[in-house]
Design a protein around this motif. Structure first.
Motif, PDB file in Angstrom:
ATOM      1  N   UNK A 293      -3.589  27.158 -13.726  1.00  0.00           N
ATOM      2  CA  UNK A 293      -4.750  27.471 -14.581  1.00  0.00           C
ATOM      3  C   UNK A 293      -5.066  26.443 -15.651  1.00  0.00           C
ATOM      4  N   UNK A 294      -4.595  25.211 -15.484  1.00  0.00           N
ATOM      5  CA  UNK A 294      -4.983  24.170 -16.442  1.00  0.00           C
ATOM      6  C   UNK A 294      -6.462  23.873 -16.237  1.00  0.00           C
ATOM      7  N   UNK A 295      -7.135  23.477 -17.312  1.00  0.00           N
ATOM      8  CA  UNK A 295      -8.559  23.154 -17.193  1.00  0.00           C
ATOM      9  C   UNK A 295      -8.678  21.711 -16.705  1.00  0.00           C
ATOM     10  N   UNK A 296      -9.224  21.542 -15.529  1.00  0.00           N
ATOM     11  CA  UNK A 296      -9.463  20.193 -15.001  1.00  0.00           C
ATOM     12  C   UNK A 296     -10.947  20.134 -14.659  1.00  0.00           C
ATOM     13  N   UNK A 297     -11.685  19.187 -15.271  1.00  0.00           N
ATOM     14  CA  UNK A 297     -13.126  19.115 -14.968  1.00  0.00           C
ATOM     15  C   UNK A 297     -13.356  18.946 -13.463  1.00  0.00           C
ATOM     16  N   UNK A 298     -14.256  19.767 -12.907  1.00  0.00           N
ATOM     17  CA  UNK A 298     -14.444  19.785 -11.460  1.00  0.00           C
ATOM     18  C   UNK A 298     -14.958  18.463 -10.887  1.00  0.00           C
ATOM     19  N   UNK A 299     -15.844  17.782 -11.629  1.00  0.00           N
ATOM     20  CA  UNK A 299     -16.347  16.518 -11.069  1.00  0.00           C
ATOM     21  C   UNK A 299     -15.235  15.478 -11.008  1.00  0.00           C
ATOM     22  N   UNK A 300     -14.350  15.541 -11.986  1.00  0.00           N
ATOM     23  CA  UNK A 300     -13.202  14.615 -11.996  1.00  0.00           C
ATOM     24  C   UNK A 300     -12.268  14.929 -10.819  1.00  0.00           C
TER      25      UNK A 300
ATOM     26  N   UNK B  94       0.833  -1.220   0.000  1.00  0.00           N
ATOM     27  CA  UNK B  94       0.000   0.000   0.000  1.00  0.00           C
ATOM     28  C   UNK B  94       0.858   1.256   0.000  1.00  0.00           C
ATOM     29  N   UNK B  95       2.006   1.212   0.668  1.00  0.00           N
ATOM     30  CA  UNK B  95       2.887   2.389   0.671  1.00  0.00           C
ATOM     31  C   UNK B  95       3.287   2.764  -0.756  1.00  0.00           C
ATOM     32  N   UNK B  96       3.613   1.763  -1.551  1.00  0.00           N
ATOM     33  CA  UNK B  96       4.025   2.033  -2.934  1.00  0.00           C
ATOM     34  C   UNK B  96       2.853   2.594  -3.745  1.00  0.00           C
ATOM     35  N   UNK B  97       1.673   2.000  -3.538  1.00  0.00           N
ATOM     36  CA  UNK B  97       0.480   2.452  -4.275  1.00  0.00           C
ATOM     37  C   UNK B  97       0.135   3.893  -3.880  1.00  0.00           C
ATOM     38  N   UNK B  98       0.180   4.150  -2.571  1.00  0.00           N
ATOM     39  CA  UNK B  98      -0.153   5.482  -2.058  1.00  0.00           C
ATOM     40  C   UNK B  98       0.844   6.526  -2.558  1.00  0.00           C
ATOM     41  N   UNK B  99       2.114   6.145  -2.598  1.00  0.00           N
ATOM     42  CA  UNK B  99       3.145   7.086  -3.049  1.00  0.00           C
ATOM     43  C   UNK B  99       2.873   7.525  -4.490  1.00  0.00           C
ATOM     44  N   UNK B 100       2.562   6.562  -5.339  1.00  0.00           N
ATOM     45  CA  UNK B 100       2.270   6.891  -6.740  1.00  0.00           C
ATOM     46  C   UNK B 100       1.020   7.758  -6.823  1.00  0.00           C
ATOM     47  N   UNK B 101      -0.003   7.417  -6.029  1.00  0.00           N
ATOM     48  CA  UNK B 101      -1.258   8.171  -6.071  1.00  0.00           C
ATOM     49  C   UNK B 101      -1.054   9.594  -5.554  1.00  0.00           C
ATOM     50  N   UNK B 102      -0.298   9.759  -4.464  1.00  0.00           N
ATOM     51  CA  UNK B 102      -0.123  11.117  -3.935  1.00  0.00           C
ATOM     52  C   UNK B 102       0.680  11.991  -4.877  1.00  0.00           C
ATOM     53  N   UNK B 103       1.723  11.420  -5.520  1.00  0.00           N
ATOM     54  CA  UNK B 103       2.470  12.322  -6.401  1.00  0.00           C
ATOM     55  C   UNK B 103       1.635  12.648  -7.642  1.00  0.00           C
ATOM     56  N   UNK B 104       0.798  11.717  -8.094  1.00  0.00           N
ATOM     57  CA  UNK B 104      -0.120  12.021  -9.209  1.00  0.00           C
ATOM     58  C   UNK B 104      -1.106  13.113  -8.827  1.00  0.00           C
ATOM     59  N   UNK B 105      -1.651  13.008  -7.637  1.00  0.00           N
ATOM     60  CA  UNK B 105      -2.640  13.983  -7.185  1.00  0.00           C
ATOM     61  C   UNK B 105      -1.985  15.352  -6.949  1.00  0.00           C
ATOM     62  N   UNK B 106      -0.769  15.333  -6.423  1.00  0.00           N
ATOM     63  CA  UNK B 106      -0.007  16.573  -6.216  1.00  0.00           C
ATOM     64  C   UNK B 106       0.152  17.318  -7.544  1.00  0.00           C
ATOM     65  N   UNK B 107       0.465  16.565  -8.588  1.00  0.00           N
ATOM     66  CA  UNK B 107       0.621  17.174  -9.920  1.00  0.00           C
ATOM     67  C   UNK B 107      -0.670  17.813 -10.402  1.00  0.00           C
ATOM     68  N   UNK B 108      -1.805  17.124 -10.171  1.00  0.00           N
ATOM     69  CA  UNK B 108      -3.099  17.666 -10.607  1.00  0.00           C
ATOM     70  C   UNK B 108      -3.369  19.001  -9.904  1.00  0.00           C
ATOM     71  N   UNK B 109      -3.108  19.068  -8.593  1.00  0.00           N
ATOM     72  CA  UNK B 109      -3.349  20.313  -7.852  1.00  0.00           C
ATOM     73  C   UNK B 109      -2.442  21.422  -8.400  1.00  0.00           C
ATOM     74  N   UNK B 110      -1.198  21.062  -8.697  1.00  0.00           N
ATOM     75  CA  UNK B 110      -0.282  22.071  -9.255  1.00  0.00           C
ATOM     76  C   UNK B 110      -0.784  22.575 -10.598  1.00  0.00           C
ATOM     77  N   UNK B 111      -1.308  21.661 -11.417  1.00  0.00           N
ATOM     78  CA  UNK B 111      -1.829  22.068 -12.726  1.00  0.00           C
ATOM     79  C   UNK B 111      -2.989  23.037 -12.579  1.00  0.00           C
ATOM     80  N   UNK B 112      -3.871  22.769 -11.608  1.00  0.00           N
ATOM     81  CA  UNK B 112      -5.003  23.670 -11.380  1.00  0.00           C
ATOM     82  C   UNK B 112      -4.477  25.058 -11.024  1.00  0.00           C
ATOM     83  N   UNK B 113      -3.441  25.080 -10.183  1.00  0.00           N
ATOM     84  CA  UNK B 113      -2.876  26.370  -9.776  1.00  0.00           C
ATOM     85  C   UNK B 113      -2.181  27.079 -10.940  1.00  0.00           C
TER      86      UNK B 113
END
Ligand SMILES: [Fe+2]
Ligand SMILES: [Fe+2]
Length: 184
Positions: A104-111, A83-102
């Motif tokens: 001004x990248x268009x990210x669908x809100x429901x997604x 789970x640590x490995x899975x979580x690590x990949x998921x958190x860095x992916x999610x971190x990138x998405x938040x950075x993209x929003x900041x």
């Protein structure tokens, strides 16, 4: 309780506080409001920077030691390590998405709402599994001698948010935590 367990348990309490911050942002999103993305970025950065790079590796050392000496518990311990490995990949992916929003990248809100919710749930499920099942198991099977052996091999690092000194990049989040606990 061994010093390392006190530390890991405290990390879990701290992480729960941060996940509660994200839960309030999730509720805002679901209510159609625009949440503070900078604050979310700070929380997710902390998860990537501290939980994934320090807290989980410490647990991994502990789990590996236990697997070696008490192999009857290897299944559950291998699972949480995985789970640590899975979580690590998921958190860095999610971190990138938040950075993209900041940026001004268009990210669908429901997604995004869905990603935030599964990030919170994944973190909570892991934490609850360790607190509810794995940590009690370690407490039960490791002896005082085991704890001192394992503690000798651990590398300790100051927590950049909840430690004695708050690092510059976490000062904003720290203030927010203080104000949220003042109203809680
Ligand atoms: Fe863990
Ligand atoms: Fe943990």
């Amino acid at each position: 309780m061994a010093k390392i367990m006190t530390q890991l348990h405290q990390d879990h309490i701290n992480l729960s506080r941060l996940l509660a911050v994200l839960k309030s942002r999730l509720a805002e999103l679901k209510a159609g409001e625009r949440p503070d993305y900078h604050l979310m970025q700070d929380v997710v950065r902390y998860v990537v920077d501290y939980a994934d790079t320090h807290h989980h590796p410490l647990e991994d050392v502990l789990y590996q030691y236990t697997i070696e000496h008490y192999p009857q518990h290897k299944d559950i311990l291998n699972e949480v390590e995985h789970e640590h490995a899975v979580i690590k990949a998921a958190s860095s992916g999610f971190h990138e998405v938040v950075e993209q929003i900041l940026l001004d990248a268009i990210v669908p809100m429901d997604q995004f709402t869905q990603q935030l919710e599964s990030f919170i749930n994944q973190q909570l499920a892991h934490l609850n599994r360790e607190e509810g099942r794995v940590f009690p198991l370690l407490e039960e099977c490791l002896t005082d001698d085991d704890w001192s052996k394992v503690e000798e091999s651990l590398f300790q690092r100051d927590d950049p948010l909840f430690g004695d000194e708050v690092a510059e990049e976490y000062k904003r989040l720290y203030k927010e935590l203080i104000s949220e606990s003042a109203v809680a």
